[in-house]
Design an enzyme around this catalytic site. Sequence first.
Site, PDB file in Angstrom:
ATOM      1  N   THR A 154       0.834  -1.201   0.000  1.00  0.00           N
ATOM      2  CA  THR A 154       0.000   0.000   0.000  1.00  0.00           C
ATOM      3  C   THR A 154       0.871   1.254   0.000  1.00  0.00           C
ATOM      4  OG1 THR A 154      -1.863  -1.063   1.144  1.00  0.00           O
ATOM      5  CG2 THR A 154      -1.669   1.312   1.382  1.00  0.00           C
ATOM      6  N   SER A 155       0.554   2.204  -0.862  1.00  0.00           N
ATOM      7  CA  SER A 155       1.225   3.508  -0.912  1.00  0.00           C
ATOM      8  C   SER A 155       2.732   3.323  -1.138  1.00  0.00           C
ATOM      9  CB  SER A 155       0.893   4.292   0.366  1.00  0.00           C
ATOM     10  OG  SER A 155       1.301   5.619   0.252  1.00  0.00           O
ATOM     11  N   SER A 156       3.584   3.653  -0.160  1.00  0.00           N
ATOM     12  CA  SER A 156       5.023   3.388  -0.337  1.00  0.00           C
ATOM     13  C   SER A 156       5.261   1.907  -0.622  1.00  0.00           C
ATOM     14  CB  SER A 156       5.789   3.805   0.926  1.00  0.00           C
ATOM     15  OG  SER A 156       7.156   3.531   0.796  1.00  0.00           O
ATOM     16  N   TYR A 193      -1.692  -0.982  -4.137  1.00  0.00           N
ATOM     17  CA  TYR A 193      -2.690   0.033  -3.839  1.00  0.00           C
ATOM     18  C   TYR A 193      -2.064   1.423  -3.729  1.00  0.00           C
ATOM     19  CZ  TYR A 193      -5.295  -4.167  -2.887  1.00  0.00           C
ATOM     20  OH  TYR A 193      -5.894  -5.400  -3.035  1.00  0.00           O
TER      21      TYR A 193
END
Length: 291
Positions: free
Chosen positions: A135-137, A159
């Site tokens: 997720t993200s990073s 994501y």
Amino acid sequence: MGVLTVISTFASLSLIANGALVRVADFGTNPTSLQMNINVPSKLAAKPAIILALHGCGGTGEQYAQMTKYNTLSEQKGFITIFPSTKKDNNCWEVNTAKGLSRDAGGDNQGLASMIKYTISKYTADATKVFVTGTSSGCMMTNVMMATYPDLFAAASCYSGVAAGCLAGSPGASPQSADPACANGQKVKTAAEWGVIVKAMYPGYNGSYPRLATWHGTSDTFVHYKNLAEMLKEWSGLMGVEFTKNATDVPQSGYTQMVYGDGTKLVAYSAKGVGHTVPVHEADDLVWFGL
Ligand SMILES: *[C@@H]1O[C@H](CO)[C@@H](O)[C@H](O)[C@H]1NC(C)=O
Ligand SMILES: *[C@@H]1O[C@H](CO)[C@@H](O)[C@H](O)[C@H]1NC(C)=O
């Protein structure tokens, strides 16, 4: 007992309570001192699959294990999940440096590859069923793992991240340290340009890339939605697939599934009105991975 002892005792208890997440000390080359946390289900499959699950900035492997349902699902399916932690740069993954964007060059990616190799060997896992998500990073790092260790992974999902190489040359990878152009969606390149960048991360590699299902919210202003288009250009070019069709309200109302080629190598989910980050869709991930 001092306050710190109480806190650390409490932390280790919650670690054990959380689906038996165990810290692994010596898993091989670990140039950036990552922490390896592993969940091995009580009903381990013969030749189990492995999922590497990567937290976002400010997060930890323990938190990501608690936020997501992989540990519960692994009890039904028998796969192993690795939840590593990075403690540098506000706990953001190293997706910006030259070493971090190269193979076996001393970056976070090398430590993560070591965790995979260790787990395959220790649990006689199925090397053809290794997956990465985040997720993200963690989604940014998923893209970097696909670019630098494509041979280790069969498939990926992620994501609300950015294309591999988007943060190349940035002084850091965290919101506090990064060149904001990438997160703001201002790193716009052609598929061919992204392809050159990815190829340079593992020169001479001529095999295929892991299959990717990627998710992004249209209202994401933190890691701008425009990054989804860049990520899709990057991988569609490298995989040799082009956009074929949209399927609306898949897998749920308000989401659009964007299908590339026949949909077996590359798909995206555009989540209307969703910000940063798109909630993890674990069950869909497992279907994508074939678990
Ligand atoms: C791909 O790379 C491998 C390893 O370097 C090499 O043995 C093989 O001949 C290459 N295949 C093609 C089609 O270039
Ligand atoms: C497919 O869906 C995406 C996301 O909603 C949209 O941006 C794009 O314009 C659509 N493409 C077509 C051909 O409808």
